[in-house]
Design an enzyme around this catalytic site. Sequence first.
Site: not given
Length: 432
Positions: A16, A18-19, A22, A24, A130
Site C-alpha cells: 500500500i 513505498q518510499g 522502505g 508498507i 515533516d
Amino acid sequence: MSLATLRSRWKFTNKIGQGGFGEIYSVYDNEKKEKVAIKMERIDRNKRALRLEISVLRKIQDSRFAAKFISCGRNTEHNYLVMELLGDNLSTLKKKQLQQRFSLGTTIKLGIQMIASIEDVHEVGYLHRDIKPSNFALRLKKNITTRNNIPLETCCIIDFGLARKFNDSEGKHRPPREEVGFRGTPRYASLNSHLGKELSRRDDLWSLFYVFIEFLKGKLPWSSIRDKQKIFELKTQHTTVELCNNLPKEFATMFNYLSSLKYEDLPNYKYLRRLLTDIYHQYGYNENTKYDWEIMEESLNSQRSSSSSKVDSTIALTGTTKELSRHSNKHIIGNYSKDFDREIKNINNLIFPDFKKKTSEKNNNNSTNIENKDKELINQDFILHYNQNKDIETESEINEFEKMMKMINVEDNTETTTQLNIDNHKGCCNIL
C-alpha cells in the site's frame, strides 16, 4: 527477506506504500482476525528511520490521534513495525474533491484534530519536522471507538522518520545547533528550515499553517515550484495579507501569533484550537457537520441510485438493454447528462455554502473579486498540476488524461467539464 517468515501470524495481501524508508503492506493478522499494516525497512539501509518511528509511536499511544502500535521486530533482512491499518491520507482525499480543496467546515474539523495531535507529539518530547497532508491519515470507521478508555478521533498523525527529541534528560529544551541543514518538505517547511536553523515546536505549527491555507485555497503560491530556494523567496514575499486574503480573520491572527514565537517558546495550542473553534461556530457549523468526502459520497450514491432506477425503467418500457448500453458509454467517455451536471453543481453547493455566503456578507465591495477567485480555483489547469507533481502521476497517465479531456470537450461542447470528479490515481475522468 522472505516475507514467509512473518506469515505464521501476518498474511501479506498487498503493498500500500513505498518510499525512502522502505515499504508498507496491508496484512491479515491471523491472531487478531483483522487487517493491519506492516512497515518494512532493510537492515542494510544507511539511514534507519524505523527505530525512531517505533520509539515515538509507542510513546504517544495514549494519544487519541495515534495509530495503534501492535508489534515490532527484526529478521535476517528487515526491521518491521506492525500497526493499525489506516485509510486515505489527507493529501489523497484533497485531490479527490471536486475542486481539489476542502471546505471551511472540513478544514476546521481536521485542523482542530491536527493541532491536538502535534501537541501530543510535543508533550512526549519530540518534534515531527515533516508536517504535511500526506502525514495525516483517517482512521477506519470500525476503529473509531476507544482505547484505554480514551475516545479516538478520526485523524491520525503518522510517519515519524524525521522526528527529533528536543528536550534533554532533565526535560529542558536543548540549545540549538549551529549547523543543521534543511529538514522537512519544501512546500510546507518553515522559513527556519530553509535557513538551516534548528527547528522547534513553533516550526511544526508553521508547516501546519501552510497546510491550512492549501486546504482552503487548493494550492499555495509556490505549489508549482520545485526549486527550494525559489520556494523560500516566495514564502518571504507572501505576508499575512497575501496568504490570508478572503479567509476568516482568525487565520491572519494565527499567522501573527506564530511569527511572535521564539525558539524555546511553548506554543499555546489551546489558543490556536480556540481560533479554529471560533470560526467553526461563527459560520454555523456543529457536531453534525459532515466532511466533504461524506457529502460527496452520499450525493453520488443518490445519483447512482437515481440513474439505476432510470435504467430499470428503460428496460421495462423497451424490453431491451440498448438504451442502457448507450447510457453507460456516455459515462465512460465523460459525456454526462444535464441531470448529472446539475448533481455535480449541487454537491459543490453542499460543500461550499456557508463560507461563500459569509465571505460575501463581509466583503460586499469585493464580491466580484471573490467570485472570480472561486472560478479560478474551480477551473484550475489540472494538466499543469499533474506535470508539476510527477511523484503523483506518471507521464503516460497524464497523456491519457489529456486525451480524455479532449474527448470530453468534443463530445460535450460545454464549459462544465472541469466540474468532473477527477480520479487522481488513474489520471482520467471518473464520473460515477
